[in-house]
Design a protein around this motif. Structure first.
Motif, PDB file in Angstrom:
ATOM      1  N   ARG A   1      29.214  46.792  51.385  1.00  0.00           N
ATOM      2  CA  ARG A   1      29.997  46.948  50.160  1.00  0.00           C
ATOM      3  C   ARG A   1      30.186  45.598  49.464  1.00  0.00           C
ATOM      4  N   PRO A   2      30.462  45.617  48.160  1.00  0.00           N
ATOM      5  CA  PRO A   2      30.770  44.362  47.467  1.00  0.00           C
ATOM      6  C   PRO A   2      32.043  43.735  48.042  1.00  0.00           C
ATOM      7  N   THR A   3      32.066  42.414  48.116  1.00  0.00           N
ATOM      8  CA  THR A   3      33.226  41.728  48.705  1.00  0.00           C
ATOM      9  C   THR A   3      34.514  42.036  47.957  1.00  0.00           C
ATOM     10  N   ILE A   4      34.412  42.242  46.659  1.00  0.00           N
ATOM     11  CA  ILE A   4      35.629  42.528  45.876  1.00  0.00           C
ATOM     12  C   ILE A   4      36.212  43.891  46.265  1.00  0.00           C
ATOM     13  N   CYS A   5      35.358  44.833  46.623  1.00  0.00           N
ATOM     14  CA  CYS A   5      35.843  46.149  47.079  1.00  0.00           C
ATOM     15  C   CYS A   5      36.532  46.016  48.434  1.00  0.00           C
ATOM     16  N   VAL A   6      35.952  45.185  49.300  1.00  0.00           N
ATOM     17  CA  VAL A   6      36.566  44.948  50.612  1.00  0.00           C
ATOM     18  C   VAL A   6      37.929  44.286  50.416  1.00  0.00           C
ATOM     19  N   GLU A   7      37.970  43.273  49.582  1.00  0.00           N
ATOM     20  CA  GLU A   7      39.234  42.584  49.302  1.00  0.00           C
ATOM     21  C   GLU A   7      40.278  43.555  48.782  1.00  0.00           C
ATOM     22  N   TYR A   8      39.898  44.384  47.822  1.00  0.00           N
ATOM     23  CA  TYR A   8      40.831  45.340  47.239  1.00  0.00           C
ATOM     24  C   TYR A   8      41.340  46.333  48.289  1.00  0.00           C
ATOM     25  N   GLY A   9      40.427  46.923  49.055  1.00  0.00           N
ATOM     26  CA  GLY A   9      40.834  47.908  50.059  1.00  0.00           C
ATOM     27  C   GLY A   9      41.770  47.323  51.101  1.00  0.00           C
ATOM     28  N   LEU A  10      41.465  46.109  51.567  1.00  0.00           N
ATOM     29  CA  LEU A  10      42.302  45.478  52.582  1.00  0.00           C
ATOM     30  C   LEU A  10      43.654  45.061  52.003  1.00  0.00           C
ATOM     31  N   LYS A  11      43.634  44.625  50.774  1.00  0.00           N
ATOM     32  CA  LYS A  11      44.878  44.219  50.120  1.00  0.00           C
ATOM     33  C   LYS A  11      45.785  45.439  49.900  1.00  0.00           C
ATOM     34  N   ILE A  12      45.181  46.545  49.473  1.00  0.00           N
ATOM     35  CA  ILE A  12      45.956  47.788  49.310  1.00  0.00           C
ATOM     36  C   ILE A  12      46.642  48.139  50.624  1.00  0.00           C
TER      37      ILE A  12
ATOM     38  N   GLU B   1      33.797  47.327  39.762  1.00  0.00           N
ATOM     39  CA  GLU B   1      34.514  47.188  38.488  1.00  0.00           C
ATOM     40  C   GLU B   1      35.968  47.611  38.627  1.00  0.00           C
ATOM     41  N   GLU B   2      36.188  48.755  39.299  1.00  0.00           N
ATOM     42  CA  GLU B   2      37.562  49.224  39.512  1.00  0.00           C
ATOM     43  C   GLU B   2      38.354  48.216  40.334  1.00  0.00           C
ATOM     44  N   ALA B   3      37.729  47.693  41.380  1.00  0.00           N
ATOM     45  CA  ALA B   3      38.415  46.721  42.241  1.00  0.00           C
ATOM     46  C   ALA B   3      38.778  45.468  41.450  1.00  0.00           C
ATOM     47  N   ALA B   4      37.843  44.991  40.628  1.00  0.00           N
ATOM     48  CA  ALA B   4      38.110  43.789  39.825  1.00  0.00           C
ATOM     49  C   ALA B   4      39.246  44.047  38.846  1.00  0.00           C
ATOM     50  N   ASP B   5      39.231  45.203  38.194  1.00  0.00           N
ATOM     51  CA  ASP B   5      40.302  45.536  37.246  1.00  0.00           C
ATOM     52  C   ASP B   5      41.651  45.609  37.946  1.00  0.00           C
ATOM     53  N   LYS B   6      41.692  46.291  39.075  1.00  0.00           N
ATOM     54  CA  LYS B   6      42.966  46.481  39.771  1.00  0.00           C
ATOM     55  C   LYS B   6      43.479  45.193  40.394  1.00  0.00           C
ATOM     56  N   LEU B   7      42.564  44.337  40.839  1.00  0.00           N
ATOM     57  CA  LEU B   7      42.995  43.063  41.417  1.00  0.00           C
ATOM     58  C   LEU B   7      43.485  42.091  40.343  1.00  0.00           C
ATOM     59  N   SER B   8      43.021  42.276  39.111  1.00  0.00           N
ATOM     60  CA  SER B   8      43.455  41.377  38.033  1.00  0.00           C
ATOM     61  C   SER B   8      44.845  41.750  37.518  1.00  0.00           C
TER      62      SER B   8
END
Length: 178
Positions: A110-121, A146-153
């Protein structure tokens, strides 16, 4: 009859019987068909397979370190916090290195940003703290980059629960002196 019986072992057409020292007949061509079918099985393969598994087991920390190279320092902190939280979902309060390696291998797809988002959630939402890693894997799988980047921002993207609204309103009251 004088023949070299070794030339005919494995032949399905000939039954070779020898007489042993006790004057008993011994069929030396038993299971001749199965010998042909299973003749390619190497009796050492299990030993070799076991050695490969053992060497992989000894190699797990190195494999994990190699998989960690793709993440930023901030992402590694999130990963470590997540693993610490997941550890507490276990009765033993331990996660085996092979399970951790499996998580990293899954995340590697998976993209690292998706991993970051899922773990942060998972780590920032108390409602998820008792959930195991398969729940978080679902979040990671079902989120696009894209969703992960939007939500993390967004500020506190995963903190839309009542608990966090209360904390935010509490902080506002404290700042106002109320």
């Amino acid at each position: 009859m004088l023949i070299d019986y070794r030339e005919h072992i494995g032949s399905s057409k000939i039954s070779i019987t020898l007489i042993n020292a006790d004057n008993k007949e011994v069929n030396v061509n038993i299971n001749c068909q199965s010998n042909k079918i299973n003749g390619d099985i190497n009796p050492q393969s299990k030993v070799k397979e076991r050695k490969v598994k053992e060497s992989n087991k000894n190699n797990i920390p190195e494999q994990i370190e190699n998989l960690r190279l793709r993440y930023s320092k901030n992402q590694l902190k999130i990963i470590d916090d997540y693993l610490e939280m997941i550890r507490h979902t276990r009765v033993s309060a331990k996660i085996s290195p092979s399970v951790i390696l499996g998580m990293y291998q899954d995340w590697d797809k998976r993209p690292t940003i998706c991993v970051e988002y899922g773990l942060k959630i998972h780590t920032e939402n108390p409602a998820y703290h008792s959930k195991k890693e398969n729940y978080t894997s679902g979040i990671i799988r079902n989120t696009t980059a894209e969703e992960a980047a939007d939500k993390l921002s967004e500020p506190f993207p995963q903190l839309n629960t009542g608990t966090h609204k209360k904390q935010n309103s509490f902080l506002a009251l404290v700042e106002k002196g109320g």
